[in-house]
Motif scaffolding. Structure first.
Motif, PDB file in Angstrom:
ATOM      1  N   TYR A 127       8.534  -0.289  -5.170  1.00 20.19           N
ATOM      2  CA  TYR A 127       9.181   0.390  -4.509  1.00 20.19           C
ATOM      3  C   TYR A 127       8.383   1.945  -4.414  1.00 20.19           C
ATOM      4  O   TYR A 127       8.092   2.657  -3.525  1.00 20.19           O
ATOM      5  CB  TYR A 127      10.628   0.606  -4.502  1.00 20.19           C
ATOM      6  N   ALA A 128       8.319   2.067  -5.737  1.00 15.30           N
ATOM      7  CA  ALA A 128       7.645   3.821  -5.931  1.00 15.30           C
ATOM      8  C   ALA A 128       6.250   3.683  -5.263  1.00 15.30           C
ATOM      9  O   ALA A 128       6.019   4.693  -4.791  1.00 15.30           O
ATOM     10  CB  ALA A 128       7.729   3.896  -7.214  1.00 15.30           C
ATOM     11  N   ILE A 129       5.456   2.819  -5.382  1.00 20.86           N
ATOM     12  CA  ILE A 129       3.939   2.538  -4.917  1.00 20.86           C
ATOM     13  C   ILE A 129       4.243   2.756  -3.567  1.00 20.86           C
ATOM     14  O   ILE A 129       3.329   3.562  -3.021  1.00 20.86           O
ATOM     15  CB  ILE A 129       3.376   1.656  -5.671  1.00 20.86           C
ATOM     16  N   MET A 130       4.746   1.902  -2.702  1.00 25.22           N
ATOM     17  CA  MET A 130       5.060   1.908  -1.242  1.00 25.22           C
ATOM     18  C   MET A 130       5.610   3.053  -0.942  1.00 25.22           C
ATOM     19  O   MET A 130       5.124   3.627   0.375  1.00 25.22           O
ATOM     20  CB  MET A 130       5.426   0.614  -0.852  1.00 25.22           C
ATOM     21  N   ALA A 131       6.569   3.644  -1.561  1.00 23.33           N
ATOM     22  CA  ALA A 131       7.017   4.893  -1.074  1.00 23.33           C
ATOM     23  C   ALA A 131       5.962   6.083  -1.010  1.00 23.33           C
ATOM     24  O   ALA A 131       5.981   6.902  -0.080  1.00 23.33           O
ATOM     25  CB  ALA A 131       8.298   5.619  -1.824  1.00 23.33           C
ATOM     26  N   ALA A 132       5.334   6.088  -2.111  1.00 16.08           N
ATOM     27  CA  ALA A 132       4.144   7.140  -2.311  1.00 16.08           C
ATOM     28  C   ALA A 132       3.286   7.111  -1.407  1.00 16.08           C
ATOM     29  O   ALA A 132       2.761   8.062  -0.488  1.00 16.08           O
ATOM     30  CB  ALA A 132       3.718   7.238  -3.475  1.00 16.08           C
TER      31      ALA A 132
END
Length: 507
Positions: free
Chosen positions: A443-448
């Motif tokens: 989630y953090a990777i795709m949000a970034a």
């Protein structure tokens, strides 16, 4: 075969009555863009006034709008979807008076409808579309001539009218509904006694020049090239019980669809703020979608198969490059140098490595408030009408959760973001085994990744496409990016952003 550049084309339309003339005005109105000029000629009584009123009323979305003749004022302006300026040059003393009236300035942001265009001499734009009305028995004959984008848009609008006639909607009233950052546009079409429908106008994607390894950006990023993608994904989602538009008519070759209207209920509150309960409901729908197995081969029509592409490393990388291509100079005042580009690519490559074990599934790609219709009178997932999913692919399912919880068009406070993500995780756990820790990292990777891309896109829309309204969203997107980069797995990437002045300190 497409016409040669600069080649004049001619279209003719028989208009048996005033209603047909007004519909022709609607068809023209749906095609007009800033800079367009329509030169309207014809004898007295040929129907110029009726046609002009049809154009103006359709542009304004007001069927009863008073449209006075500008015979004495020479020009009457209307604040419509595209500012529209109605000229009557019958009393123009000399062509030079057009300079005093400000025609060129008006065309910089609006469109012009000009009666008695012969009085303008050589002052009209060379790409003006010429429309002449003549008597033809009890009716009128419209002869439209021109070359260039404005004429081609009008011709396409006429083709839409012919498409609507197929399912019996040839006499429907057409009104502009919405457009997006792509070439797609939408209209509402209405007939007395019938529920409103939506017309999707989706021209084949123009791929643009090669940018890497002989491939254009849209090909690398897996942007849908034809409307067949929408049709195939729509059918698959409908079969899974997702509330999507019903396809009531289709022309895959031309890119026209007639769709059911899912309603106008906003996913936001009346002030445009996020409603926590609606975001959690959408998260639960995503959980249902992501818990299913989806075939990557979807049928749009007999013999027409759409292959869902993979959200691969090349696609993710070229999207985040938009930040260094466009946003860096906007944010720092200087373009990204080669060393910065190399460091940026290296930092992201290490992050993409971490996705090798992320859950993969159907990614709708733009699952956020503009593409969700709230239908509060219904129950369960049917409360959510889903739009705009033609660019779907197979990739990390966490991407859609980030698209929703960090909504690019509305400020989602951390509390609602957390509630949305928590609702998704809880629903996934109810539906089967679920690795919450791996999801949190993805989630953090795709949000970034998504918010880096959007920062670049919104600056590009301003600088390349002349759409400054997108700049108002930049502070929000930058804040979302900082939230995503706070995850420990992104510490090195966050350091790169911070050292290069792209974010502040990440808490």
């Amino acid at each position: 075969m497409s016409p040669s550049a600069g080649e004049t084309r001619v279209l003719e339309r028989l208009l048996p009555d005033e209603e047909a003339t007004a519909r022709l005005g609607e068809d023209i109105a749906m095609a007009l863009r800033p800079g367009d000029t329509l030169a309207l000629a014809g004898d007295l009584g040929a129907g110029k006034t009726t046609l002009a009123r049809g154009v103006i009323r359709a542009m304004a979305g007001e069927p009863a709008l008073d449209v006075p003749s500008p015979t004495f004022t020479l020009v009457q302006s209307y604040e419509t979807r595209v500012p529209l300026h109605h000229f009557d040059l019958y009393r123009l003393a000399a062509p030079s008076e057009l300079d005093e009236l400000g025609l060129d300035e008006m065309l910089s942001a609006g469109a012009a409808l000009i009666e008695w265009p012969d009085r303008a001499g050589d002052r009209l734009p060379p790409d003006a579309v010429k429309l002449e009305l003549t008597h033809d028995g009890e009716g009128r004959l419209a002869r439209i001539a021109g070359a260039g984008p404005a004429f081609e848009r009008i011709a396409r609008s006429f083709a839409i009218r012919e498409f609507l006639a197929g399912p019996g909607w040839g006499e429907a009233a057409r009104r502009y509904f919405t457009g997006d950052a792509s070439a797609r546009s939408y209209e509402t079409v209405t007939l007395p006694g019938e529920q409103p429908r939506v017309l999707m106008n989706a021209p084949r994607l123009v791929l643009g020049p090669p940018v890497r390894d002989g491939r254009p950006y849209a090909d690398i990023a897996h942007t849908a090239q034809t409307v067949a993608a929408f049709v195939a994904i729509d059918r698959a989602l409908a079969n899974a019980g997702v509330s999507v538009p019903e396809i009531l008519g289709q022309d895959l070759d031309n890119g026209f669809l007639l769709l059911s209207h899912l309603g106008a209920g906003s996913f936001l509150d009346p002030e445009g703020r996020p409603v926590a309960e609606r975001y959690t409901a959408a998260a639960e729908l995503l959980a249902d979608i992501h818990s299913r197995h989806w075939s990557s081969r979807l049928e749009a029509a007999p013999g027409v198969v759409h292959q869902l592409p993979d959200f691969d490393r090349d696609a993710m990388a070229i999207e985040v490059e938009l930040l260094v291509d466009w946003y860096v100079r906007y944010a720092t005042g200087r373009p990204a140098g080669e060393a910065m580009r190399a460091g940026y690519a290296s930092a992201w490559s290490a992050v993409f490595d971490r996705l090798e074990h992320a859950e993969m599934g159907l990614v709708l790609r733009d699952f956020h408030s503009p593409n969700i219709v709230w239908r509060g009178d219904r129950a369960g997932h049917d409360r959510l009408g889903i739009l705009d999913f033609q660019d779907a692919l197979i990739g990390p399912s966490a991407y859609d959760v980030a698209s929703l919880a960090l909504d690019a068009r509305v400020t989602v406070p951390p509390s609602i973001e957390k509630a949305t993500v928590d609702a998704y995780v809880a629903a996934r756990k109810r539906l089967g085994a679920f690795d919450e820790t791996a999801f949190a990292e993805a989630y953090a990777i795709m949000a970034a990744q998504r918010n880096s891309k959007i920062l670049g896109i919104f600056v590009r829309l301003n600088e390349r496409d002349g759409k400054p309204a997108y700049l108002q969203h930049l502070p929000r997107i930058a804040n979302y990016l900082e939230r995503a980069l706070a995850h420990p797995a992104l510490a090195e990437l966050a350091g790169f952003y911070r050292r290069n002045g792209l974010i502040g300190d990440v808490a």
